[in-house]
Design a protein around this motif. Structure first.
Motif, mmCIF file in Angstrom:
data_model
loop_
_atom_site.group_PDB
_atom_site.id
_atom_site.type_symbol
_atom_site.label_atom_id
_atom_site.label_comp_id
_atom_site.label_asym_id
_atom_site.label_seq_id
_atom_site.Cartn_x
_atom_site.Cartn_y
_atom_site.Cartn_z
ATOM 1 N N PHE A 55 -24.915 -19.780 -32.039
ATOM 2 C CA PHE A 55 -24.392 -19.783 -30.695
ATOM 3 C C PHE A 55 -25.172 -18.895 -29.596
ATOM 4 C CE2 PHE A 55 -20.668 -20.525 -33.880
ATOM 5 C CZ PHE A 55 -20.463 -21.798 -33.580
ATOM 6 N N LEU A 56 -26.081 -18.194 -30.093
ATOM 7 C CA LEU A 56 -26.742 -17.605 -29.109
ATOM 8 C C LEU A 56 -27.136 -17.892 -27.829
ATOM 9 C CD1 LEU A 56 -29.573 -15.394 -31.373
ATOM 10 C CD2 LEU A 56 -27.609 -14.347 -29.438
ATOM 11 N N ALA A 57 -27.640 -19.314 -27.814
ATOM 12 C CA ALA A 57 -27.895 -19.864 -26.695
ATOM 13 C C ALA A 57 -26.818 -20.176 -25.588
ATOM 14 C CB ALA A 57 -28.642 -20.952 -26.737
ATOM 15 N N ILE A 58 -25.591 -20.337 -26.198
ATOM 16 C CA ILE A 58 -24.683 -20.573 -25.075
ATOM 17 C C ILE A 58 -23.468 -19.234 -24.716
ATOM 18 C CG2 ILE A 58 -24.589 -23.004 -25.794
ATOM 19 C CD1 ILE A 58 -21.954 -22.485 -27.283
ATOM 20 N N VAL A 230 -13.102 -32.941 -28.413
ATOM 21 C CA VAL A 230 -13.895 -33.306 -29.598
ATOM 22 C C VAL A 230 -15.237 -33.372 -28.770
ATOM 23 C CG1 VAL A 230 -14.705 -35.128 -31.137
ATOM 24 C CG2 VAL A 230 -12.442 -34.540 -30.995
ATOM 25 N N LEU A 231 -16.324 -32.708 -29.512
ATOM 26 C CA LEU A 231 -17.604 -32.525 -28.617
ATOM 27 C C LEU A 231 -18.824 -32.847 -29.686
ATOM 28 C CD1 LEU A 231 -18.745 -29.991 -25.911
ATOM 29 C CD2 LEU A 231 -20.227 -30.478 -28.091
ATOM 30 N N VAL A 257 -19.682 -36.300 -25.332
ATOM 31 C CA VAL A 257 -21.159 -36.500 -26.137
ATOM 32 C C VAL A 257 -22.293 -35.793 -25.494
ATOM 33 C CG1 VAL A 257 -22.388 -38.333 -26.833
ATOM 34 C CG2 VAL A 257 -20.056 -38.713 -26.807
ATOM 35 N N ILE A 258 -22.832 -35.147 -26.027
ATOM 36 C CA ILE A 258 -24.026 -34.530 -25.367
ATOM 37 C C ILE A 258 -25.143 -35.101 -25.490
ATOM 38 C CG2 ILE A 258 -25.208 -32.085 -25.398
ATOM 39 C CD1 ILE A 258 -22.315 -31.841 -24.649
ATOM 40 N N PRO A 259 -25.814 -35.518 -24.496
ATOM 41 C CA PRO A 259 -26.832 -36.473 -24.526
ATOM 42 C C PRO A 259 -28.242 -35.590 -25.280
ATOM 43 C CG PRO A 259 -26.050 -36.451 -22.336
ATOM 44 C CD PRO A 259 -25.446 -35.602 -23.146
ATOM 45 N N GLY A 260 -28.747 -36.479 -26.235
ATOM 46 C CA GLY A 260 -29.974 -35.952 -26.779
ATOM 47 C C GLY A 260 -29.794 -34.928 -27.827
ATOM 48 N N ALA A 261 -28.794 -34.635 -28.006
ATOM 49 C CA ALA A 261 -28.337 -33.605 -29.159
ATOM 50 C C ALA A 261 -27.942 -34.233 -30.535
ATOM 51 C CB ALA A 261 -27.134 -32.804 -28.692
ATOM 52 N N GLU A 268 -29.390 -27.361 -29.169
ATOM 53 C CA GLU A 268 -30.197 -28.500 -28.875
ATOM 54 C C GLU A 268 -30.013 -28.843 -27.172
ATOM 55 O OE1 GLU A 268 -29.794 -30.304 -33.393
ATOM 56 O OE2 GLU A 268 -28.503 -30.752 -31.541
ATOM 57 N N ALA A 269 -28.885 -28.416 -26.829
ATOM 58 C CA ALA A 269 -28.632 -28.587 -25.272
ATOM 59 C C ALA A 269 -27.537 -27.645 -24.802
ATOM 60 C CB ALA A 269 -27.780 -30.143 -25.019
ATOM 61 N N PRO A 270 -27.937 -26.333 -24.707
ATOM 62 C CA PRO A 270 -26.873 -25.318 -24.761
ATOM 63 C C PRO A 270 -26.416 -25.217 -22.967
ATOM 64 C CG PRO A 270 -29.326 -24.402 -24.532
ATOM 65 C CD PRO A 270 -29.246 -25.901 -25.056
ATOM 66 N N GLU A 271 -27.229 -25.585 -22.207
ATOM 67 C CA GLU A 271 -26.845 -25.801 -20.680
ATOM 68 C C GLU A 271 -25.508 -26.841 -20.467
ATOM 69 O OE1 GLU A 271 -29.968 -25.965 -21.579
ATOM 70 O OE2 GLU A 271 -30.717 -23.874 -20.793
ATOM 71 N N THR A 272 -25.879 -27.836 -21.243
ATOM 72 C CA THR A 272 -24.793 -28.960 -21.003
ATOM 73 C C THR A 272 -23.417 -28.759 -21.835
ATOM 74 O OG1 THR A 272 -26.618 -30.558 -20.659
ATOM 75 C CG2 THR A 272 -24.389 -31.168 -21.516
ATOM 76 N N THR A 273 -23.967 -28.150 -23.044
ATOM 77 C CA THR A 273 -22.644 -27.708 -23.817
ATOM 78 C C THR A 273 -21.773 -26.710 -23.428
ATOM 79 O OG1 THR A 273 -23.730 -28.535 -25.711
ATOM 80 C CG2 THR A 273 -22.227 -26.799 -26.236
#
Length: 292
Positions: A55-58, A230-231, A257-261, A268-273
Motif C-alpha cells: 500500500f506504499l504508493a497510496i 468492491v474495487l 473498476v480500475i482501468p489498466g490494473a 498498478e494504478a495508485p492515483e486512481t485507486t
C-alpha cells in the motif's frame, strides 16, 4: 505477489508497531502534512504473501484527504511474527486480530476497513463478527469465496510443494524466475525475496488452505449495514472481474473498476485507486454522521 512502488518510505509515512491484547503488529502509518487528522482513520490489510508495503504508493495520497491511514502485516506475514500453529491463521483468527488492531487505530472512532485479495476474506470475518467499530468496508481485488482461475492453480501447486521443498526452493525455482522474466528491477526482487522468506512457513500453508477453501458469505455480509465498496482492476487475474461485479450486485455495493490494473490496483494504478477510496470514504463518513 504484488510489487511495491517504493522501497523507501515516502514523506509523511512512518514505521509503527500496533500493540493489541492479541499481539504486536508491524505497521506503516501515514498522517496529513499538518499532522491533524480531521476525518476517521483507515486500516488496510494485505493479501496472501503480501505485506503493508503493498500500500506504499497510496498511503500518502489517502492521508492528504485528512485522515490517519495504517497498513499492517497480518500475523505471520513479513515483519509481524506468528506461531507455528495452523489455528492461528484461519480467516476467523486473523479477522479477530484485525478487529483488535482496528480498536487501537480508531481510538474510539469508526474505522474505514479495507482488505486486499486474501485480506478481503480475512476482513470480511472482522465485519461479520461485529466486534469492530467500522465506518465502511472495501473489498479490493477479492471475491465471494475461494479463489478461482490461474491464481487458484498456482495456490494449489504451491500448497503441494511447500511441505516437501520449503519456501526457499519455491522462491528459487518458481517465483524468482517469474519475476526476472517479468522485468522486475533487481532491488525489488531482493525485497520480494526478503519478504517471502520472512513469512511463517506454517502460516503460508494454513493461509493457502484458507484462500482455496473459503465459503461464500456474501449473503451474510449484505446484512451488515455498512457502506461497502468492491474495487478491482479491469484485468484482474485473481477472482474474475465478472465474479466481483456480481458480488457487488449481491451486496448492493458500489463497484469501481480500475482501468489498466490487474490484481494490485494500489501498486498498478495508485492515483486512481487513492482517488476512488477517498471519495468513497468521505461519502460513507458523511452518511454515517447523518444517520447519527
Amino acid at each position: 505477489m504484488s510489487t511495491p512502488r517504493f522501497l523507501t518510505l515516502p514523506p509523511g509515512v512512518s514505521v509503527k508497531q500496533i500493540e493489541t491484547p492479541l499481539g504486536s503488529f508491524a505497521a506503516l502509518e501515514a498522517l496529513p502534512v499538518n499532522g491533524v487528522a480531521e476525518r476517521w482513520p483507515a486500516l488496510l490489510v494485505p493479501g496472501y504473501t503480501g505485506s503493508k508495503e503493498d500500500f506504499l504508493a497510496i498511503l500518502q495520497p489517502l492521508a492528504q484527504a485528512g485522515r490517519r491511514v495504517v497498513a499492517i502485516d497480518m500475523r505471520g506475514q513479513y515483519e509481524t511474527p506468528g506461531p507455528d500453529d495452523p489455528a492461528a491463521y484461519t480467516c476467523a483468527a486473523l479477522g479477530a486480530d484485525v478487529a483488535a488492531v482496528a480498536e487501537v487505530v480508531g481510538q474510539g472512532e469508526p474505522v474505514h476497513l479495507l482488505g486486499h485479495s486474501f485480506g478481503g476474506l480475512v476482513t470480511r470475518e472482522t465485519v461479520l463478527k461485529g466486534s469492530a467499530k467500522l465506518a465502511s468496508f472495501t473489498l479490493m481485488s477479492s471475491g465471494p469465496g475461494a479463489i478461482v482461475g490461474p491464481r487458484e492453480r498456482l495456490g494449489r501447486e504451491l500448497l503441494a510443494e511447500l511441505p516437501e521443498h520449503g519456501i526457499d526452493y519455491i522462491w528459487a525455482n518458481r517465483l524468482e524466475p517469474d519475476a526476472i522474466n517479468a522485468g522486475v528491477p533487481e532491488e525489488i526482487i531482493a525485497f520480494l525475496r526478503k519478504r517471502l522468506l520472512a513469512n511463517n512457513p506454517t502460516g503460508l500453508v494454513a493461509m493457502a488452505h484458507e484462500v482455496l477453501s473459503a465459503p461464500d458469505r456474501v449473503d451474510e455480509l449484505a446484512r451488515c449495514g455498512l457502506d461497502i465498496l468492491v474495487l478491482y482492476g479491469e484485468h484482474d487475474d485473481g477472482w474474475p472481474p465478472e465474479l466481483q461485479a456480481e458480488m457487488a450486485r449481491r451486496l448492493d455495493a458500489e463497484c469501481v473498476v480500475i482501468p489498466g490494473a490487474v490484481h494490485s490496483p494500489a501498486v498498478e494504478a495508485p492515483e486512481t485507486t487513492a482517488h476512488a477510496l477517498t471519495r468513497f470514504w468521505n461519502t460513507a463518513e458523511a452518511r454515517m454522521i447523518q444517520r447519527g
